[in-house]
Design a protein around this motif. Structure first.
Motif, PDB file in Angstrom:
ATOM      1  N   LEU A 196       3.057   4.635  -1.229  1.00  0.00           N
ATOM      2  CA  LEU A 196       3.391   4.842  -2.640  1.00  0.00           C
ATOM      3  C   LEU A 196       3.950   3.600  -3.322  1.00  0.00           C
ATOM      4  CD1 LEU A 196       4.998   8.405  -2.453  1.00  0.00           C
ATOM      5  CD2 LEU A 196       2.599   7.778  -2.832  1.00  0.00           C
ATOM      6  N   ALA A 197       4.436   2.639  -2.532  1.00  0.00           N
ATOM      7  CA  ALA A 197       5.057   1.448  -3.143  1.00  0.00           C
ATOM      8  C   ALA A 197       5.101   0.298  -2.161  1.00  0.00           C
ATOM      9  CB  ALA A 197       6.478   1.782  -3.614  1.00  0.00           C
ATOM     10  N   CYS A 198       5.236  -0.901  -2.702  1.00  0.00           N
ATOM     11  CA  CYS A 198       5.451  -2.092  -1.870  1.00  0.00           C
ATOM     12  C   CYS A 198       6.268  -3.095  -2.672  1.00  0.00           C
ATOM     13  CB  CYS A 198       4.124  -2.709  -1.418  1.00  0.00           C
ATOM     14  SG  CYS A 198       3.056  -3.282  -2.771  1.00  0.00           S
ATOM     15  N   ASP A 199       6.921  -4.002  -1.984  1.00  0.00           N
ATOM     16  CA  ASP A 199       7.652  -5.070  -2.672  1.00  0.00           C
ATOM     17  C   ASP A 199       7.813  -6.258  -1.735  1.00  0.00           C
ATOM     18  OD1 ASP A 199       8.867  -6.122  -4.983  1.00  0.00           O
ATOM     19  OD2 ASP A 199      10.867  -5.734  -4.190  1.00  0.00           O
TER      20      ASP A 199
ATOM     21  N   SER B 244       6.187   5.059   2.156  1.00  0.00           N
ATOM     22  CA  SER B 244       5.091   5.999   2.358  1.00  0.00           C
ATOM     23  C   SER B 244       5.495   7.462   2.272  1.00  0.00           C
ATOM     24  CB  SER B 244       4.455   5.721   3.728  1.00  0.00           C
ATOM     25  OG  SER B 244       3.529   6.717   4.098  1.00  0.00           O
ATOM     26  N   VAL B 245       4.461   8.295   2.124  1.00  0.00           N
ATOM     27  CA  VAL B 245       4.609   9.744   2.191  1.00  0.00           C
ATOM     28  C   VAL B 245       5.124  10.162   3.576  1.00  0.00           C
ATOM     29  CG1 VAL B 245       3.266  11.913   2.138  1.00  0.00           C
ATOM     30  CG2 VAL B 245       2.874  10.148   0.409  1.00  0.00           C
ATOM     31  N   ASP B 246       4.943   9.299   4.585  1.00  0.00           N
ATOM     32  CA  ASP B 246       5.417   9.627   5.947  1.00  0.00           C
ATOM     33  C   ASP B 246       6.939   9.534   6.089  1.00  0.00           C
ATOM     34  OD1 ASP B 246       6.104   6.937   6.257  1.00  0.00           O
ATOM     35  OD2 ASP B 246       4.433   6.454   7.588  1.00  0.00           O
ATOM     36  N   LYS B 247       7.651   9.329   4.950  1.00  0.00           N
ATOM     37  CA  LYS B 247       9.123   9.300   4.870  1.00  0.00           C
ATOM     38  C   LYS B 247       9.728   7.975   5.317  1.00  0.00           C
ATOM     39  CE  LYS B 247       9.057  13.984   6.709  1.00  0.00           C
ATOM     40  NZ  LYS B 247       9.692  14.875   7.664  1.00  0.00           N
TER      41      LYS B 247
END
Length: 324
Positions: free
Chosen positions: A203-206, A219-222
């Motif tokens: 869902l995101a990166c930085d 991630s959706v995997d928590k």
């Protein structure tokens, strides 16, 4: 610290790179599923003058209504009054807070064919920005051109986030629901790196602001994973602690190993990925999904978050976001 109540659900919050008390907030009606949006520019008053003086509330400097939800916002790195907004109808809108409301948006760019999920301004070149979309693409724009400079289409599913490298003006990364992180160089025809970073949607990166080879994925995997792009077979660190999908991840502009995250578990967390007991702080002030976080570049330790509870919190690390 001050709290701002928006009429719609919060989606994204960003500190101005020019004014330490100014923030932009992207909001969407009905949890972003259907309805209008509003972009707010707010100002947090300085601390009260003298003992016992009441703290002034957050003031709204200006707001802009949109026909569809606003999913993300990015401040210009070259003009203190310019904002780029990612809109649910597929448009990208540029606003200038120095102009009267009737003159805004300055420009509305219609190329993405689905919801625009993120916007990121180039911190080194300062004339260009990226948008990512549920149409599986990333687009590169410059402020002065009415059409995109280039479209990057390799992902097989929604691209939720595209972020410039803080040091290399031509390099960016993209995070997608196809479970891959891709690294791109705008001078190259295709992506230069593909990392199957998670088994569920990313869902995101930085990027790390002090190590241009280090990047974090959420991630959706928590989980949050920290990667070195020079050796991507295994992550440098895996941060577990969120109870549901991790919606945003952000590296500190002041401390190399500090990461901020927020999740559908309604919490905002701070992590130090270089130590074994990585969880530094957990803030449980939101009462709905926490979906937006940011850290001030100008004031060390100043944090902001927003969520579907329609609230924006701004607080100093180590204090209670809900404290008056």
């Amino acid at each position: 610290m001050p709290v701002f109540k928006a009429p719609f659900n919060g989606y994204s919050v960003k500190f101005s790179p020019f004014y330490e008390s100014r923030l932009a907030v992207a909001t969407s009606q009905n949890f972003g599923i259907l309805g209008n949006g509003r972009l707010h520019v707010i100002d947090i008053s300085p601390a009260p003058v003298g003992p016992g003086a009441p703290r002034q509330p957050i003031t709204e400097l200006v707001s802009y209504d949109t026909a569809d939800g606003v999913y993300d916002v990015a401040w210009s790195e070259s003009h203190d009054s310019l904002l780029v907004a990612a809109i649910a109808d597929g448009s990208v809108k540029i606003y200038d807070t120095a102009l009267p409301p009737a003159s805004n948006p300055l420009r509305s760019l219609h190329e993405h064919t689905r919801e625009v999920s993120s916007a990121d301004y180039n911190p080194t070149r300062r004339d260009s920005f990226l948008t990512s979309s549920w149409d599986d693409t990333v687009k590169l724009w410059t402020v002065d051109r009415p059409a995109s400079v280039r479209t990057f289409k390799e992902h097989a599913y929604c691209v939720y986030s595209a972020v410039w490298n803080p040091r290399h003006a031509d390099v960016f990364a993209s995070a997608s629901g196809d479970c891959t992180l891709r690294v791109w160089d705008v001078r190259e025809p295709g992506s230069t790196m593909i990392i199957p970073a998670h088994e569920l949607e990313i869902l995101a990166c930085d990027w790390n602001k002090y190590d241009d080879c280090c990047i974090a994925t959420a991630s959706v995997d928590k989980s949050i994973k920290v990667w070195d792009v020079r050796s991507m077979t295994v992550p440098i660190s895996v941060l577990n602690g969120h109870g549901y999908a991790v919606r945003k991840v952000k590296f500190s502009p002041h401390r190399q190993s500090l990461i901020m995250s927020c999740s559908y578990d309604m919490s905002v967390c701070l992590w130090d990925y270089m130590v074994e007991d990585a969880l530094v702080a957990r803030y449980d002030h939101h009462t709905e999904f926490a979906v937006g976080v940011d850290m001030s570049v100008l004031v060390e330790g100043l944090l902001a978050s927003t969520g579907w509870d329609e609230l924006v919190y701004v607080w100093q690390h180590g204090t209670d976001p809900r404290a008056p």
